[in-house]
Every structure is written in structure tokens, then in C-alpha cells.
Scaffold this active site. Sequence first.
Site, PDB file in Angstrom:
ATOM      1  N   LYS A 111       0.824  -1.212   0.000  1.00 53.28           N
ATOM      2  CA  LYS A 111       0.000   0.000   0.000  1.00 53.28           C
ATOM      3  C   LYS A 111       0.858   1.262   0.000  1.00 53.28           C
ATOM      4  CE  LYS A 111      -2.236  -1.051   3.849  1.00 53.28           C
ATOM      5  NZ  LYS A 111      -1.642  -2.355   4.245  1.00 53.28           N
ATOM      6  N   ARG A 167      -9.540   0.781   9.087  1.00 56.00           N
ATOM      7  CA  ARG A 167      -9.124  -0.591   9.344  1.00 56.00           C
ATOM      8  C   ARG A 167     -10.194  -1.402  10.053  1.00 56.00           C
ATOM      9  NH1 ARG A 167      -3.148   0.196   9.314  1.00 56.00           N
ATOM     10  NH2 ARG A 167      -2.074  -1.722   9.841  1.00 56.00           N
ATOM     11  N   ARG A 202      11.498  -7.171   5.260  1.00 56.26           N
ATOM     12  CA  ARG A 202      11.365  -5.716   5.098  1.00 56.26           C
ATOM     13  C   ARG A 202      12.180  -4.973   6.153  1.00 56.26           C
ATOM     14  NH1 ARG A 202       5.575  -2.738   4.309  1.00 56.26           N
ATOM     15  NH2 ARG A 202       5.214  -2.924   6.536  1.00 56.26           N
ATOM     16  N   ARG A 211      11.239  -3.198  12.009  1.00 48.47           N
ATOM     17  CA  ARG A 211      10.225  -2.663  12.923  1.00 48.47           C
ATOM     18  C   ARG A 211       9.916  -3.654  14.030  1.00 48.47           C
ATOM     19  NH1 ARG A 211       5.528  -0.454   8.971  1.00 48.47           N
ATOM     20  NH2 ARG A 211       4.292  -1.488  10.559  1.00 48.47           N
ATOM     21  N   ARG A 261      -0.700  -9.616  13.325  1.00 47.95           N
ATOM     22  CA  ARG A 261      -1.223  -8.549  12.454  1.00 47.95           C
ATOM     23  C   ARG A 261      -2.079  -9.141  11.336  1.00 47.95           C
ATOM     24  NH1 ARG A 261       3.900  -5.506  10.636  1.00 47.95           N
ATOM     25  NH2 ARG A 261       2.541  -3.993   9.635  1.00 47.95           N
TER      26      ARG A 261
HETATM   27  P1  AMP Z   1       0.818   0.110   9.536  1.00 47.16           P
HETATM   28  O1  AMP Z   1       2.109   0.823   9.348  1.00 47.16           O
HETATM   29  O2  AMP Z   1      -0.293   0.669   8.681  1.00 47.16           O
HETATM   30  O3  AMP Z   1       0.947  -1.386   9.391  1.00 47.16           O
HETATM   31  O4  AMP Z   1       0.348   0.392  11.057  1.00 47.16           O
HETATM   32  C1  AMP Z   1       1.160   0.004  12.142  1.00 47.16           C
HETATM   33  C2  AMP Z   1       0.299  -0.143  13.396  1.00 47.16           C
HETATM   34  O5  AMP Z   1      -0.330   1.100  13.720  1.00 47.16           O
HETATM   35  C3  AMP Z   1      -0.835  -1.142  13.284  1.00 47.16           C
HETATM   36  O6  AMP Z   1      -0.414  -2.480  13.504  1.00 47.16           O
HETATM   37  C4  AMP Z   1      -1.766  -0.632  14.376  1.00 47.16           C
HETATM   38  O7  AMP Z   1      -1.286  -0.966  15.664  1.00 47.16           O
HETATM   39  C5  AMP Z   1      -1.643   0.879  14.229  1.00 47.16           C
HETATM   40  N1  AMP Z   1      -2.618   1.430  13.253  1.00 47.16           N
HETATM   41  C6  AMP Z   1      -2.345   2.043  12.063  1.00 47.16           C
HETATM   42  N2  AMP Z   1      -3.462   2.434  11.454  1.00 47.16           N
HETATM   43  C7  AMP Z   1      -4.502   2.046  12.248  1.00 47.16           C
HETATM   44  C8  AMP Z   1      -5.923   2.148  12.156  1.00 47.16           C
HETATM   45  N3  AMP Z   1      -6.511   2.731  11.096  1.00 47.16           N
HETATM   46  N4  AMP Z   1      -6.659   1.649  13.172  1.00 47.16           N
HETATM   47  C9  AMP Z   1      -6.081   1.066  14.257  1.00 47.16           C
HETATM   48  N5  AMP Z   1      -4.747   0.923  14.399  1.00 47.16           N
HETATM   49  C10 AMP Z   1      -3.958   1.417  13.410  1.00 47.16           C
END
Ligand code: AMP
Length: 211
Positions: free
Chosen positions: A13, A88, A127, A160, A171
Amino acid sequence: MKIILLGPPGAGKGTIAKALMAQDGSVQISTGDILRAAVAAGTELGKKAEAAMKAGDLVTDELIMGIMEERLLEDDCKQGYLLDGFPRTIPQAEALRALLARLGEKLDCALELDIPREVIIDRLTTRRTCSNCGEIYNVKSKPPKVEGVCDVCGSEIVQRDDETEEAIENRLEVYNEQTAPLVDFYRNEGLLVSVPTSDLEPVLAAINSRL
Ligand code: AMP
């Protein structure tokens, strides 16, 4: 363009968002990036989000909607935006729909990157991310020029906390339970465009055929 990017972590994404941004001046809004910056800066928001993020769980809908209600009002959103990692959950999607109705705005589409689970796990475990600017690398397919050092800003490249195998499994489970239902939500809204790839050309073709 006002586009939602849907797909599991590691689907591509962020990469697609950056490519689309370069094309037409839309802004990428990544809730994950906003939260990671808050954690790094030690803000109240960061403190509230940190534990859930580390475990690969979602932070609360209230926290996320608080961020997005402010973010979508900023001036740079007028040109269009690519929502990366938001919404999400169904409540977030419903709250976004209500917010956009209030603002008199319409989404162009919800783009689903439908990528097989094995590909996702392989991508996420290999990654690496710049600790400063967020540039994404991959130890196999996109290593930095100098090991451990970001090509863009020279900072350290790290794995990360939520990209350990255990956190990745969690996840993906969280995605299947809480986020995957959004595919049907946006199909019912008539906004879904689904592609089985994250290669740029077919993704762009699918979006352009829709606009
Ligand atoms: P990402 O980089 O998009 O994978 O986000 C990393 C982490 O941030 C996720 O595993 C969640 O803990 C939190 N997070 C990001 N976006 C959201 C969202 N829209 N709703 C809830 N948690 C989020």
C-alpha cells in the site's frame, strides 16, 4: 484522487501510495506513519498507541478518528489523498463515510491489493525501514546501497518492532478479523477495485479505468 488503499500489512500500500502521489500531487496519509512518529516523539498520542502497536494489535477507533478528523481538514488534502492503513475497522469506515458526507467530499475508489499470504509473510520478514524518514527497503529485493544506512537520508535502517514473526502472525489475524470485512463494505458502496498484484502498471491501469 481520493482513494482508500486496502490490503494486509506488506501488500504494498505504501509503495503504491508513493507512486500515485508522484503522479498527481495527492498526499499519502498513513495512520501507521503518524502513530510511529508520535511514539518516537513520546507524545500523549504515542504513549496511548505504543503497546498495541508493538503487539500488532489495532489502536482504538476513537484515537484513530481523532487523528483523521483533523488530518483530512488540512489544506494539502484539497488536491486529493491516498489513505494508507485507514480505515481498518467497520466503525472507522462508517465514521469516515459520515465525515466525508459532512465535508461534501466523495471517494473515487477503494483499491484492494489482494496478495497471497505466503508472499506477505516473506515480504514482511525481509522488510526493513529507515528509522528517520520511513523509506522502505527489502534485504532481498531492495537492499540499500550501504548496508544498514538509508539511501535517502543517511539514517539507520531497522526492522520494525511489529515485524517479528510473532507480531506478523498477529497482524495478519487482526487483518482477517477486523479489516478484511471492509472489502465487502466498499463493494456494497460500489467503490471496490480489486487487483491481485502490487505491480505498479496493472494497479494504475485498474485505477485509471475506474476514474
Ligand atoms: P501500519 O504501518 O499501517 O501497518 O500500522 C502500524 C500499526 O499502527 C498497526 O499495527 C496498528 O497498531 C496501528 N494502526 C495504524 N493504522 C490504524 C488504524 N486505522 N486503526 C487502528 N490501528 C492502526
